[in-house]
Design an enzyme around this catalytic site. Sequence first.
Site, PDB file in Angstrom:
ATOM      1  N   GLU A  75     -32.358  48.488  21.020  1.00  0.00           N
ATOM      2  CA  GLU A  75     -33.123  47.283  21.351  1.00  0.00           C
ATOM      3  C   GLU A  75     -33.609  46.575  20.095  1.00  0.00           C
ATOM      4  O   GLU A  75     -33.596  45.347  20.028  1.00  0.00           O
ATOM      5  CB  GLU A  75     -34.301  47.631  22.271  1.00  0.00           C
ATOM      6  CG  GLU A  75     -33.892  47.973  23.698  1.00  0.00           C
ATOM      7  CD  GLU A  75     -33.272  49.355  23.847  1.00  0.00           C
ATOM      8  OE1 GLU A  75     -33.402  50.181  22.920  1.00  0.00           O
ATOM      9  OE2 GLU A  75     -32.646  49.613  24.893  1.00  0.00           O
ATOM     10  N   HIS A  89     -38.565  52.455  35.060  1.00  0.00           N
ATOM     11  CA  HIS A  89     -37.724  51.356  35.555  1.00  0.00           C
ATOM     12  C   HIS A  89     -38.562  50.403  36.386  1.00  0.00           C
ATOM     13  O   HIS A  89     -38.061  49.759  37.293  1.00  0.00           O
ATOM     14  CB  HIS A  89     -36.546  51.889  36.381  1.00  0.00           C
ATOM     15  CG  HIS A  89     -35.587  52.715  35.588  1.00  0.00           C
ATOM     16  ND1 HIS A  89     -35.768  54.059  35.372  1.00  0.00           N
ATOM     17  CD2 HIS A  89     -34.453  52.393  34.940  1.00  0.00           C
ATOM     18  CE1 HIS A  89     -34.782  54.524  34.639  1.00  0.00           C
ATOM     19  NE2 HIS A  89     -33.965  53.528  34.351  1.00  0.00           N
TER      20      HIS A  89
END
Lengths: 366, 472
Positions: free
Chosen positions: A100, A170
């Site tokens: 990321e 999530h």
Amino acid sequence: MSRMGGWSRRYLHATRTIANLYDYGLQVEQKIQQQLGNSPERVRMNLFGAINHALATALETNDRAVVFGEDVAFGGVFRCTTELQQRFGGHRVFNTPLSEQGIVGFGIGLAVQGFHAIAEIQFADYIFPAFDQLVNEAAKYRYRSGGLFDCGGLTVRAPCGAVGHGGLYHSQSPEAYFCHTPGLKVVMPRDPVRAKGLLLASIRDRNPVIFLEPKILYRSSFAQVPLEDYLLPLGKAEVVQSGEDVTLIGWGAQVQVLCQVAERAKEKMNLSCEVVDMMTLLPYDLETIAQSVKKTGRVLISHEAPITNGLGAELAAALQEQCFLYLEAPIFRICGYDTPFPLANEQYYLPSLDKCLDAVQQLIHY
Amino acid sequence: MATWQHSSEMLKRLTERIQSKSSLSCHLRSLAQFGQLCLRRFSWSQHCTSQKICQSGFLHDSHSLLLRRYSASGSEYYFPGAVGAPYTDKLELIAGEKEGRVPCFRIMNEYGEISSNIAKEYHPDHQMEPSVMTSMYQHMLKLHVMDTMLYSAQRQGRISFYMTSFGEEATAIGSAAALETADVIFGQYREQGVLLWRGFTYRDFCNQCCGNALEPAKGRQMPVHYGSKELNFVTISSPLATQIPQASGYAYGMKLSNSKNITVCYFGEGAASEGDFHAALNFAATLECPVLFICRNNGYAISTPAKEQYRGDGIAGRGLAYGIDSMRVDGNDLWAVYFAVKEGKRRILQTSRPLLLELLTYRGGHHSTSDDSSRYRQKNEIELYSERLSPLRRMKRFLAFRNCWNDEMDEKYIEEQRKELLTALEEAEKAPKAPLEDLFHDVYDQLTPNLERQKTMLFEFLEREKHPTHFS
């Protein structure tokens, strides 16, 4: 319109059902009308379809726009980049290694050169390795160089929010971290029409934008989305539904919950609620919410992220400063608890319809 | 493209490369790209026609084709993670710490003598005009004078902070001279020599260090955070290694724009421990970005010596793992740096791939003005490196052998530069600060409503303060 079918690899379907399309939100319709005329051609799309459509429009209208991230080449785990590589080529739509901080750093470099760098972080829960690049680099590029260099062309998309079975990693809504960073813009749409207009505006905005997409809506939220290119202004909230008694403030998927609260409050208590969707979380539209609160005198702010130091705290502080003498009751917040996002007890963690309705009742009888 | 075809194409490329290996005597690691083959389904050359290509292509491959791809012969199966790895019946490990070291390329020794084995193409006498040689040395001297003066200016409280390039003058000037101004620089913080070579003046440096209104960033950053749009030097930021993945992204953009220039990224061996370094090299390798990574390995990250920073063979040794060609060069040898960067740029443009260059040098000064390096390294160590390995001394001797320079010229030049710098510093100190409004500007492209409100509040407060009320 590209293929909208196919299942996400990781999430076959959202488990929470969302109320059908509602026809509130006249301000956005007016904006679209101003840009596209009275009856633009529309197609029924879900949220990921609208995102896909916006990305295609961005790539079509600027050959210096690129889309990249983990697994975007085959269409992305949520299908948002479906068929973009086939249409625009592997040099403009491509996979990156799994990092990321690499994705955001790479995107900043492209944006410094004037590209529209549209990066995807697969889940907002995994954006934190890129925190330094976003907070120390992207946000401060223009300021620290006195405008010699900026990375305004950077847009970082990330799916966020509860999905019914996401658990700790999530489900998070990390907007507050980024809302504490001058130089960034943070945007979250509530439906496909807003998603397309806001995403295109984010991509073309001359500041780095974090565009959070409530993943529960990808497949459950449908709308007739104009096919043409249109923009919705950043920094503006929308009064989704006007009312007199209580102002309900939210963003993203929570707006739909608040609309249901308004409906039930009408039925059960004969109350008229005004629902406001912030849409842009930084810089936020204080004027619109303050105006609403001055009218109603009562306000409930609701978000999925933990309550302590959440964006609701900021809005409450700013509202009391602006509307102190208008308030009939303390500002209420119904938000996530100060726990990691739970799995088994998700429904008890979430700021549900019933919790919000209960808060409205307390607000009225304060 | 099928992986098998791809790998045979890569094998061909590799063979060609080995054959055309030039006489560059420094160690250049030509890496087998096998590891990258399988997953690189979209080679750059395809991008123009890639409309029809997607990995779903292999979904339609026949069973026999798949089998052929993954099993080239009876004894070699092609795992996607390391295509071409042969089987062995011996359990072998790859030594983590090798005996040998990547050799360090040098042209000129510490006495300023050119090695007799140096090929003509890397020989300064064959490649450089004497005037350019002198100019390079003069820039090293300028850098040294500026560092000395601004360091004392900080000690006198005239500027708040400073970082010197003592001992690393050749890394900056040698690399800068080998590049064009159109090559874009992403620096760390000790690359003021690159700016100096490109034409940044003493005034520009002093304005930034004094944080006055004449410098582009309006005094917002600490000293040494320089930037210049026209000199293609991206403004320095304090966080370490953040510029490295940005350089990969910038280079990718240059490639998309068919630029004839490259991106150059500087960083230290300490910064190379950050995650950003690894991400950046991996991105540059897989996405084939024309970027030159220059590591100034000066032996110290503030007080932490290199031996506590990493275990492997320096930074050059890491190129192999990323599939990036790498070189190691004596960073105190101006000519080795110059020719290595020149060759590096040529290769990057030829192959459209990144290159890693490690410059071995020694930090002659403290980390910054906030540091006292005598607390963690011995005085005689500093003396040894700073005197015997001084890049300035080496270059001065080199020029003296050619009758281009002497001690007298040295003294005169230094004196001139000192005066020039002093004037620039005095002027910079006198220049006004940027207006207070600038506190709120450039956060976004336009003032946002909250910033408007805050700006008004600040000015109202200052107004109230001018007219004290009952509180005071």
